[in-house]
Design a protein around this motif. Sequence first.
Motif, mmCIF file in Angstrom:
data_model
loop_
_atom_site.group_PDB
_atom_site.id
_atom_site.type_symbol
_atom_site.label_atom_id
_atom_site.label_comp_id
_atom_site.label_asym_id
_atom_site.label_seq_id
_atom_site.Cartn_x
_atom_site.Cartn_y
_atom_site.Cartn_z
ATOM 1 N N GLY A 196 0.821 -1.219 0.000
ATOM 2 C CA GLY A 196 0.000 0.000 0.000
ATOM 3 C C GLY A 196 0.848 1.258 0.000
ATOM 4 N N ILE A 216 0.134 6.096 4.942
ATOM 5 C CA ILE A 216 0.675 5.204 5.978
ATOM 6 C C ILE A 216 1.826 4.366 5.403
ATOM 7 N N GLU A 224 2.095 -1.346 -4.764
ATOM 8 C CA GLU A 224 0.893 -0.507 -4.827
ATOM 9 C C GLU A 224 0.057 -0.951 -6.018
ATOM 10 N N CYS A 256 -6.974 7.182 -0.626
ATOM 11 C CA CYS A 256 -7.684 8.097 0.266
ATOM 12 C C CYS A 256 -6.789 9.252 0.738
ATOM 13 N N TYR A 278 -6.030 18.039 7.404
ATOM 14 C CA TYR A 278 -5.896 18.428 8.816
ATOM 15 C C TYR A 278 -4.920 17.517 9.557
ATOM 16 N N VAL A 289 -0.989 -7.073 -4.555
ATOM 17 C CA VAL A 289 -0.674 -8.271 -3.768
ATOM 18 C C VAL A 289 -1.860 -9.229 -3.857
ATOM 19 N N TYR A 338 -16.535 12.549 0.847
ATOM 20 C CA TYR A 338 -16.416 13.366 -0.360
ATOM 21 C C TYR A 338 -15.684 14.671 -0.052
ATOM 22 N N ARG A 379 -12.099 5.954 3.877
ATOM 23 C CA ARG A 379 -11.352 5.935 5.135
ATOM 24 C C ARG A 379 -11.364 4.509 5.690
#
Length: 431
Positions: free
Chosen positions: A7, A11, A30, A38, A45, A220, A277, A370
């Motif tokens: 990924g 993160i 990836e 996302c 923020y 993967v 969104y 998310r």
Amino acid sequence: MHALIIGGGIIGLSTAYYLREDGWEVTVLEKGDLTDNCSFGNMGYLSPSHFVPLAAPGIVEQGIWWMFDQKSPFYVRPSLRWELVDWGLKFVRASTQRHVDRSARPLTELLLFSKKMFQSWAAEGQLQFDLQEQGCLMYYQSAKKEKEELENARQAEALGLRVEVLDGEQVRALEPEVLPEVRGGVWFKDDAHLYPNALMQQLPTLLEQRGVRILRHSEVTGFERSNGKISAVQYQPEGAEPVAIRPDLVVLAAGSWSPAVARLAGEYLPLMPGKGYSMTLEHPQKKLRYPCILLEAKVALTPWQGRLRIGSTMEIGPINDRILLPRVQGILEAVPKFLPGYRSDPVFTALADPQQLKQQLREKVWFGFRPVSADGMPYIGFARNNQNLLIATGHAMLGLSLGAGTGKVVAELAAGRPTSVPLEAFDPRRY
Ligand SMILES: Cc1cc2nc3c(=O)[nH]c(=O)nc-3n(C[C@H](O)[C@H](O)[C@H](O)COP(=O)(O)OP(=O)(O)OC[C@H]3O[C@@H](n4cnc5c(N)ncnc54)[C@H](O)[C@@H]3O)c2cc1C
């Protein structure tokens, strides 16, 4: 020693950053091209103010009520799929004051630590992502929300966060162009924001310059396991034969797709996608100075050098590409109600004409999924059934905020060093 990361969202890439810094040979697999996850179009923020996990008292009752409103900001797509039922039961069970009390401190510590890591990236000067440390304002119109937010502010102060309570006049003095029509607001001064699109574009280049191998369009598809470890990771490069890699360490950071990948490795991860969104206005007529959240509407706004992003909604359900127009309309309608300065902006005046609105929404709307854990707390730590598998996902609405910090603590776990902040509350083996 070779680490393989599954990924390439915030993160996975943050983890690559710190593992590489520790001297690991690092490969990121990836399935997309790194731009369709996302981590790209979110609100940007960094939110120490969000120390209350999503699973909290009141959310379930509010969620059920909202399920009957097409324009509501929170929605669970009803389904009898086992994953949703199991996730839902766990979520309901976790939504207690005791869970909030136990989670708030570890979450705050990781949030503040992660912000420090982003500050160090900005100070290093190789990534330009417009980090602004202006805090974030929570606006309320009703006495009920005011009461709730003042209680939140009190808890924030008890956790050591800097908070200022403002009345309506003080808020309007801060925002003279949009003149918020609100009772008041709470200003969380430790919050910050950055431009995620710039960060996510530049980070892969920096990592590649530092020797990280990033394989795009490489999904993967399976694992070989022996002696309680992952011995090989199979992936499918686009248009080519499947390939197997034999890493020493595997990090699962596949966001909302993580449960499916975990299952291939014999692990169980209760997690649901929470679709949200956002819309970005390139040249809004009025200037918003500070990021803010319109509490009753659950709509967030972020200004960056002339640009304005508006975002909201949490639709819990399987991954799908449908844009629910009433929900997006609900987001747009909330803005001029709180910020009358935007009433004459064409994006908002178009709301009155359904055809124009449809066209505008299709052109401007971005959505992302998310990764929402079953108790609203991220999963960070070693997996249950594979000794060399680290899990780093489930960050829900805080994945950007917690990104750099998660990368750093995952590298510390991989090295067997003490972690910079306590991680017990995030142990993926809690389920
Ligand atoms: C509207 C909206 C606003 C938000 N605003 C904020 C905010 O202001 N602040 C904040 O902190 N958070 C915010 N978030 C949440 C944040 O964006 C996410 O928590 C975060 O992006 C999750 O990052 P990730 O790396 O876990 O997942 P992702 O960014 O989704 O990355 C996961 C990656 O894994 C890849 N992958 C999946 N399966 C495989 C496979 N089998 N093989 C190879 N690769 C695979 C995917 O293609 C994807 O690129 C927001 C989210 C939304 C939707």
